[in-house]
Design a protein around this motif. Structure first.
Motif, PDB file in Angstrom:
ATOM      1  N   SER A 122      27.114 103.902   6.446  1.00  0.00           N
ATOM      2  CA  SER A 122      27.982 103.646   7.602  1.00  0.00           C
ATOM      3  C   SER A 122      29.177 102.790   7.213  1.00  0.00           C
ATOM      4  N   ARG A 123      28.951 101.786   6.384  1.00  0.00           N
ATOM      5  CA  ARG A 123      30.049 100.912   5.953  1.00  0.00           C
ATOM      6  C   ARG A 123      31.061 101.682   5.112  1.00  0.00           C
ATOM      7  N   LEU A 124      30.559 102.550   4.229  1.00  0.00           N
ATOM      8  CA  LEU A 124      31.468 103.346   3.407  1.00  0.00           C
ATOM      9  C   LEU A 124      32.313 104.275   4.266  1.00  0.00           C
ATOM     10  N   ASP A 125      31.681 104.962   5.210  1.00  0.00           N
ATOM     11  CA  ASP A 125      32.426 105.873   6.087  1.00  0.00           C
ATOM     12  C   ASP A 125      33.494 105.112   6.873  1.00  0.00           C
ATOM     13  N   LEU A 126      33.131 103.962   7.415  1.00  0.00           N
ATOM     14  CA  LEU A 126      34.072 103.193   8.222  1.00  0.00           C
ATOM     15  C   LEU A 126      35.227 102.680   7.369  1.00  0.00           C
ATOM     16  N   TYR A 127      34.902 102.201   6.162  1.00  0.00           N
ATOM     17  CA  TYR A 127      35.948 101.670   5.282  1.00  0.00           C
ATOM     18  C   TYR A 127      36.925 102.775   4.878  1.00  0.00           C
ATOM     19  N   VAL A 128      36.402 103.911   4.465  1.00  0.00           N
ATOM     20  CA  VAL A 128      37.264 105.014   4.036  1.00  0.00           C
ATOM     21  C   VAL A 128      38.122 105.503   5.201  1.00  0.00           C
ATOM     22  N   GLU A 129      37.534 105.602   6.386  1.00  0.00           N
ATOM     23  CA  GLU A 129      38.276 106.075   7.547  1.00  0.00           C
ATOM     24  C   GLU A 129      39.393 105.110   7.940  1.00  0.00           C
ATOM     25  N   GLU A 130      39.090 103.814   7.935  1.00  0.00           N
ATOM     26  CA  GLU A 130      40.057 102.838   8.428  1.00  0.00           C
ATOM     27  C   GLU A 130      41.030 102.346   7.368  1.00  0.00           C
ATOM     28  N   THR A 131      40.601 102.306   6.108  1.00  0.00           N
ATOM     29  CA  THR A 131      41.422 101.687   5.065  1.00  0.00           C
ATOM     30  C   THR A 131      42.002 102.680   4.066  1.00  0.00           C
ATOM     31  N   VAL A 132      41.222 103.677   3.675  1.00  0.00           N
ATOM     32  CA  VAL A 132      41.661 104.593   2.620  1.00  0.00           C
ATOM     33  C   VAL A 132      42.457 105.766   3.173  1.00  0.00           C
ATOM     34  N   LEU A 133      41.942 106.415   4.204  1.00  0.00           N
ATOM     35  CA  LEU A 133      42.616 107.600   4.735  1.00  0.00           C
ATOM     36  C   LEU A 133      44.051 107.349   5.184  1.00  0.00           C
ATOM     37  N   PRO A 134      44.342 106.237   5.867  1.00  0.00           N
ATOM     38  CA  PRO A 134      45.739 106.005   6.276  1.00  0.00           C
ATOM     39  C   PRO A 134      46.700 105.931   5.099  1.00  0.00           C
ATOM     40  N   GLN A 135      46.216 105.518   3.923  1.00  0.00           N
ATOM     41  CA  GLN A 135      47.070 105.449   2.744  1.00  0.00           C
ATOM     42  C   GLN A 135      47.181 106.808   2.067  1.00  0.00           C
ATOM     43  N   LEU A 136      46.067 107.478   1.879  1.00  0.00           N
ATOM     44  CA  LEU A 136      46.055 108.729   1.129  1.00  0.00           C
ATOM     45  C   LEU A 136      46.746 109.861   1.872  1.00  0.00           C
ATOM     46  N   ASN A 137      46.679 109.863   3.173  1.00  0.00           N
ATOM     47  CA  ASN A 137      47.256 110.966   3.931  1.00  0.00           C
ATOM     48  C   ASN A 137      48.758 111.096   3.746  1.00  0.00           C
ATOM     49  N   THR A 138      49.395 110.064   3.229  1.00  0.00           N
ATOM     50  CA  THR A 138      50.843 110.120   3.058  1.00  0.00           C
ATOM     51  C   THR A 138      51.251 110.950   1.849  1.00  0.00           C
ATOM     52  N   TYR A 139      50.341 111.177   0.908  1.00  0.00           N
ATOM     53  CA  TYR A 139      50.777 111.919  -0.270  1.00  0.00           C
ATOM     54  C   TYR A 139      49.806 112.968  -0.800  1.00  0.00           C
ATOM     55  N   LEU A 140      48.649 113.141  -0.195  1.00  0.00           N
ATOM     56  CA  LEU A 140      47.798 114.251  -0.605  1.00  0.00           C
ATOM     57  C   LEU A 140      46.809 114.576   0.493  1.00  0.00           C
ATOM     58  N   ASP A 141      46.205 115.737   0.379  1.00  0.00           N
ATOM     59  CA  ASP A 141      45.252 116.192   1.373  1.00  0.00           C
ATOM     60  C   ASP A 141      43.924 115.490   1.155  1.00  0.00           C
ATOM     61  N   ALA A 142      43.589 114.577   2.060  1.00  0.00           N
ATOM     62  CA  ALA A 142      42.350 113.815   1.934  1.00  0.00           C
ATOM     63  C   ALA A 142      41.412 114.114   3.095  1.00  0.00           C
ATOM     64  N   ALA A 143      41.553 115.302   3.674  1.00  0.00           N
ATOM     65  CA  ALA A 143      40.776 115.641   4.859  1.00  0.00           C
ATOM     66  C   ALA A 143      39.283 115.731   4.584  1.00  0.00           C
ATOM     67  N   GLU A 144      38.905 115.858   3.316  1.00  0.00           N
ATOM     68  CA  GLU A 144      37.503 116.040   2.985  1.00  0.00           C
ATOM     69  C   GLU A 144      36.818 114.755   2.537  1.00  0.00           C
ATOM     70  N   LEU A 145      37.399 113.604   2.822  1.00  0.00           N
ATOM     71  CA  LEU A 145      36.819 112.347   2.348  1.00  0.00           C
ATOM     72  C   LEU A 145      35.610 111.897   3.160  1.00  0.00           C
TER      73      LEU A 145
END
Length: 354
Positions: A130-153
């Motif tokens: 749960s912590r990993l999912d929340l961290y990736v959703e809130e912290t990683v995805l907003p950064q990665l979405n700007t330059y590559l397709d991260a829809a499968e994270l």
């Protein structure tokens, strides 16, 4: 058959009492080089070779394929049991003559000489997931979405995780997440970012914050220093995107998962062969001083009174690509160690600069 030269070099031996002995070896030809881990126990050695893909990589190397392979190894103890976290990364012309990269990990119970699962070292796997999912959703995805397709994270996979001294790295299947370079996607997260410091897996970093800064290094980012050129950084860690402009300079990010949140600063229009002007990190645990956690008061108590301070209004902060708030500057030899704080006086980033 193509003639090749093979060299085996014993680099490191790890021997734990009443447990397995591991050896790090290197085999190379004129087309590539592979560093891999072997064990003194036949069954464990077979497990490492097959699970990490070492056997297949050696076949490719010996057949003349352009390939490189490297191994990472982290040892730790928990509840009286010795563990080894291993990772093997192979890359080169491994996909029908085209460039590719594969990453495999395994966790070993060295006391018993057998494979271990993550739930043997993490007390709450559901909580970890749960912590990993929340961290990736809130912290990683907003950064990665700007330059590559991260829809499968999401959801974050738990099948291929490497544990290190200060964090864990999630390695994704390449069909779910890849970098523009063609390398398999990965996300490294510090234990403190997941509030896992008390799990007994990590180890404190070595050195003193200001002493390392005087050497042109940031505590916790020891693989880079101001002595490096931008070219050497990009060659070693892979460029992630186009540079961004800041006041009197340019800022770069790299692909290496452990350097997520780390920026490399150069003078405007500088040649890539010039040395770095600055290194900034927004993800650090410097002897207990943690970005996003520690207050300015706590930092001053630990490091002493700064040489100087300055307020960062919204426009100035934006021009430096940093959070609004303030900064403190410390002298570190011939360099400056700069601590940035947000509007709540919480540490947001740390920078070493010329």
């Amino acid at each position: 058959m193509r003639k090749f030269l093979v060299a085996l070099l014993l680099l490191m031996t790890v021997c734990l009492s009443a447990g397995a002995e591991l050896q790090m070896k290197t085999e190379k030809t004129d087309r590539g080089q592979i560093t891999y881990v072997t064990a003194d126990d036949d069954a464990l050695n077979e497990l490492l070779s097959s699970h990490l893909g070492i056997a297949d990589a050696l076949i490719l190397l010996r057949s003349g394929t352009e390939i490189t392979g490297k191994s990472d190894l982290y040892l730790f103890e928990k509840d009286g049991v010795s563990y080894a976290s291993l990772r093997f990364i192979q890359q080169g012309k491994i996909r029908f003559g085209r460039y590719g990269q594969t990453v495999e990990t395994v966790l070993i119970n060295l006391t018993e000489g057998s494979e271990a699962s993550l739930d043997s070292v993490f007390s709450d796997m559901d909580g970890l997931s749960s912590r990993l999912d929340l961290y990736v959703e809130e912290t990683v995805l907003p950064q990665l979405n700007t330059y590559l397709d991260a829809a499968e994270l999401l959801p974050v996979p738990l099948e291929n995780i490497y544990l290190s001294h200060d964090g864990l790295t999630v390695h994704y299947p390449s069909d779910r997440f890849s970098f523009f370079s063609g390398n398999s996607g990965a996300v490294e997260i510090k234990y403190f970012e997941l509030e896992l410091e008390n799990e007994g897996i990590g180890a404190a970093g070595e050195g003193d914050v200001l002493t390392l800064a005087a050497e042109g290094k940031l505590f916790g980012v020891g693989q880079v220093s101001l002595d490096m050129t931008l070219e050497s950084v990009l060659n070693a860690f892979g460029g992630l995107n186009e540079s961004d402009f800041i006041v009197n300079g340019e800022i770069y990010e790299v692909e290496e998962p452990s350097l997520r949140g780390v920026s490399f600063i150069m003078a405007r229009d500088a040649d890539t062969g010039e040395r770095l002007k600055g290194i900034r990190s927004q993800r650090l645990d410097m002897q207990g001083l943690k970005t996003g956690v520690s207050t300015r008061k706590e930092c001053i108590n630990a490091l002493g009174k700064p040489r100087g301070s300055a307020l960062l209004d919204p426009d100035t902060a934006e021009s430096y690509r940093i959070a609004e708030g303030m900064l403190d500057v410390y002298t570190a030899g011939e360099y400056d160690l700069i601590l940035y704080y947000d509007v709540n006086d919480v540490l947001s980033a740390v920078e070493i600069a010329r």
